[in-house]
Design a protein around this motif. Structure first.
Motif, PDB file in Angstrom:
ATOM      1  N   GLU A 179      -9.629 -36.310  34.853  1.00 55.07           N
ATOM      2  CA  GLU A 179      -8.176 -36.433  35.014  1.00 55.07           C
ATOM      3  C   GLU A 179      -7.458 -36.115  33.707  1.00 55.07           C
ATOM      4  O   GLU A 179      -6.415 -35.459  33.697  1.00 55.07           O
ATOM      5  N   LEU A 180      -8.018 -36.570  32.588  1.00 57.11           N
ATOM      6  CA  LEU A 180      -7.423 -36.266  31.285  1.00 57.11           C
ATOM      7  C   LEU A 180      -7.416 -34.759  31.045  1.00 57.11           C
ATOM      8  O   LEU A 180      -6.409 -34.185  30.602  1.00 57.11           O
ATOM      9  N   LEU A 181      -8.530 -34.097  31.355  1.00 54.67           N
ATOM     10  CA  LEU A 181      -8.603 -32.653  31.140  1.00 54.67           C
ATOM     11  C   LEU A 181      -7.648 -31.898  32.067  1.00 54.67           C
ATOM     12  O   LEU A 181      -7.028 -30.905  31.653  1.00 54.67           O
ATOM     13  N   MET A 182      -7.524 -32.345  33.312  1.00 57.40           N
ATOM     14  CA  MET A 182      -6.583 -31.710  34.227  1.00 57.40           C
ATOM     15  C   MET A 182      -5.156 -31.807  33.689  1.00 57.40           C
ATOM     16  O   MET A 182      -4.376 -30.853  33.769  1.00 57.40           O
ATOM     17  N   THR A 183      -4.835 -32.952  33.119  1.00 58.18           N
ATOM     18  CA  THR A 183      -3.505 -33.139  32.533  1.00 58.18           C
ATOM     19  C   THR A 183      -3.290 -32.189  31.366  1.00 58.18           C
ATOM     20  O   THR A 183      -2.230 -31.551  31.248  1.00 58.18           O
ATOM     21  N   MET A 184      -4.297 -32.069  30.499  1.00 60.80           N
ATOM     22  CA  MET A 184      -4.175 -31.188  29.342  1.00 60.80           C
ATOM     23  C   MET A 184      -4.092 -29.722  29.770  1.00 60.80           C
ATOM     24  O   MET A 184      -3.355 -28.928  29.159  1.00 60.80           O
ATOM     25  N   MET A 185      -4.836 -29.350  30.823  1.00 59.11           N
ATOM     26  CA  MET A 185      -4.811 -27.957  31.284  1.00 59.11           C
ATOM     27  C   MET A 185      -3.466 -27.588  31.911  1.00 59.11           C
ATOM     28  O   MET A 185      -3.137 -26.414  32.039  1.00 59.11           O
ATOM     29  N   ARG A 186      -2.669 -28.580  32.294  1.00 57.06           N
ATOM     30  CA  ARG A 186      -1.313 -28.315  32.800  1.00 57.06           C
ATOM     31  C   ARG A 186      -0.283 -28.331  31.665  1.00 57.06           C
ATOM     32  O   ARG A 186       0.915 -28.194  31.905  1.00 57.06           O
ATOM     33  N   GLY A 187      -0.779 -28.488  30.441  1.00 60.23           N
ATOM     34  CA  GLY A 187       0.110 -28.594  29.296  1.00 60.23           C
ATOM     35  C   GLY A 187       0.336 -27.283  28.583  1.00 60.23           C
ATOM     36  O   GLY A 187       0.474 -26.228  29.206  1.00 60.23           O
ATOM     37  N   THR A 188       0.331 -27.313  27.267  1.00 56.79           N
ATOM     38  CA  THR A 188       0.638 -26.140  26.443  1.00 56.79           C
ATOM     39  C   THR A 188      -0.596 -25.261  26.259  1.00 56.79           C
ATOM     40  O   THR A 188      -1.730 -25.669  26.549  1.00 56.79           O
ATOM     41  N   ASP A 189      -0.369 -24.066  25.742  1.00 54.21           N
ATOM     42  CA  ASP A 189      -1.487 -23.167  25.425  1.00 54.21           C
ATOM     43  C   ASP A 189      -2.431 -23.835  24.429  1.00 54.21           C
ATOM     44  O   ASP A 189      -3.656 -23.701  24.532  1.00 54.21           O
ATOM     45  N   ALA A 190      -1.860 -24.537  23.453  1.00 53.78           N
ATOM     46  CA  ALA A 190      -2.690 -25.208  22.446  1.00 53.78           C
ATOM     47  C   ALA A 190      -3.578 -26.273  23.087  1.00 53.78           C
ATOM     48  O   ALA A 190      -4.750 -26.427  22.710  1.00 53.78           O
ATOM     49  N   GLY A 252     -10.284 -24.706  35.542  1.00 51.81           N
ATOM     50  CA  GLY A 252      -9.770 -23.487  34.918  1.00 51.81           C
ATOM     51  C   GLY A 252     -10.371 -23.196  33.561  1.00 51.81           C
ATOM     52  O   GLY A 252      -9.747 -22.529  32.733  1.00 51.81           O
ATOM     53  N   VAL A 253     -11.598 -23.700  33.331  1.00 53.34           N
ATOM     54  CA  VAL A 253     -12.283 -23.425  32.071  1.00 53.34           C
ATOM     55  C   VAL A 253     -13.531 -22.596  32.345  1.00 53.34           C
ATOM     56  O   VAL A 253     -14.028 -22.534  33.477  1.00 53.34           O
ATOM     57  N   THR A 254     -14.044 -21.986  31.290  1.00 47.86           N
ATOM     58  CA  THR A 254     -15.248 -21.164  31.386  1.00 47.86           C
ATOM     59  C   THR A 254     -16.408 -21.888  30.719  1.00 47.86           C
ATOM     60  O   THR A 254     -16.289 -22.339  29.577  1.00 47.86           O
ATOM     61  N   LEU A 255     -17.505 -22.017  31.444  1.00 52.10           N
ATOM     62  CA  LEU A 255     -18.695 -22.621  30.856  1.00 52.10           C
ATOM     63  C   LEU A 255     -19.387 -21.576  29.976  1.00 52.10           C
ATOM     64  O   LEU A 255     -19.574 -20.440  30.407  1.00 52.10           O
ATOM     65  N   PRO A 256     -19.771 -21.937  28.746  1.00 52.32           N
ATOM     66  CA  PRO A 256     -20.220 -20.959  27.749  1.00 52.32           C
ATOM     67  C   PRO A 256     -21.669 -20.504  27.943  1.00 52.32           C
ATOM     68  O   PRO A 256     -22.515 -20.682  27.058  1.00 52.32           O
TER      69      PRO A 256
END
Length: 328
Positions: A179-190, A252-256
């Motif tokens: 949930e924290l990551l989902m919130t951050m991914m809806r935030g700024t580019d940074a 919405g992230v890429t696994l490395p």
């Protein structure tokens, strides 16, 4: 004499009826309890595994605990504080389970801070940003769920019962991190870049959490035969990858991992090979934060000596009062 040879000798010395009852209990998928006879190798294997698990919960408080005072809001601070508190409780449950096997909690702590017992390699990596808190919840607690849910059916009763509550709380931790990551991914580019950077850094150490590959894992085969654990390291690692890939797509992230791809024939994802040499270095004490983690644990243990002494004195006083009241 090896541990297996010693166990074989102890089993030979034990009355055959006890050995047969132990083996039959395991075969029936029933639980061994503290009152039951058990082979010494079974006891030692459990103490090693349960102690390592307990140590991991206690050391695991440190990477996220560093961010409690720096969390970006009161809500995030409260959530993180509650999670770290949960990890402390998990450690106490597990130390209690180890004590039912005859282990001494003080001795286990000494073995940890002297480097004679291990904890999970994952906690020897630094938390460089607040996104790491979310990724630990998503990856590390997600990997813990894959590993620990089967332990709710472990053949040793106190360990299995402790895992039931622990897994419920780990599930909450995993959802909180995501949930924290989902919130951050809806935030700024940074913020999105911060999340991707954390994912890049934690992915491979998270895969290493399950231990070395099966052909290099010296304890797994016997632990599975005794049904202490139910799945091999590689099986659990595969389960984690299959679970995480769709979550990463949703986030919405890429696994490395350039080798990560769906294998239609196997019905699982293929993925690259972790750096097993790095895992061995970290396990042997040469990780980024090994010395820091142990030093903090040692300091906390030393500074808490007065609390333990006061608790012992209080217990002795209470016992003396109870004895005096009974005599009267």
């Amino acid at each position: 004499m090896t541990a297996q040879q010693a166990d074989s000798s102890a089993a030979h010395d034990a009355p055959p009826a006890l050995q047969e009852h132990f083996e039959a209990t395991i075969a029936r998928d029933q639980r061994i309890e503290p009152r039951d006879w058990m082979p010494e190798g079974y006891r030692k294997t459990l103490i090693r595994q349960v102690a390592q698990h307990a140590h991991s919960e206690i050391i695991g408080m440190q990477p996220e605990g560093e961010w409690i005072t720096r969390a970006p809001s009161l809500r995030r601070k409260a959530i993180l504080f509650a999670k770290v508190q949960d990890e402390a409780g998990h450690g106490l449950y597990l130390y209690s389970a180890a004590e039912t096997l005859g282990a001494d909690r003080a001795d286990l702590t000494e073995r940890l801070i002297e480097g004679r017992q291990k904890y999970s390699s994952i906690f020897n990596y630094p938390t460089l940003s607040f996104a790491d808190v979310g990724v630990i919840g998503w990856f590390v607690d997600g990997a813990a769920i894959c590993n620990q849910v089967p332990l709710c059916r472990s053949s040793y009763g106190p360990y299995a019962r402790a895992m039931v509550r622990i897994c419920k709380e780990e599930s909450f931790h995993q959802r909180q991190g995501y949930e924290l990551l989902m919130t951050m991914m809806r935030g700024t580019d940074a913020q999105r870049e911060m999340v991707q950077d954390a994912v890049n850094r934690w992915w491979w150490p998270s895969l290493m959490m399950f231990g070395p590959p099966d052909d290099a894992s010296p304890n797994s085969r016997q632990s599975m035969a005794w049904k202490i654990k139910r799945h091999s390291n590689d099986e659990l690692r595969q389960r984690f990858v299959d679970m995480t890939v769709p979550q990463a797509e949703k986030l919405g992230v890429t696994l490395p991992d350039p080798d990560l791809t769906w294998n239609e024939e196997r019905g699982h994802h293929d993925f690259g090979t972790p750096d097993w040499d790095e895992l061995m270095r970290v396990i042997k004490g040469d990780g980024p934060c090994n010395s820091q983690r142990i030093q903090r644990r040692r300091t906390a243990h030393e500074e808490g000596a007065w609390v333990r002494e006061a608790a012992v004195a209080h217990a002795a006083k209470q016992a003396a009062r109870a004895e005096k009241g009974t005599a009267a």
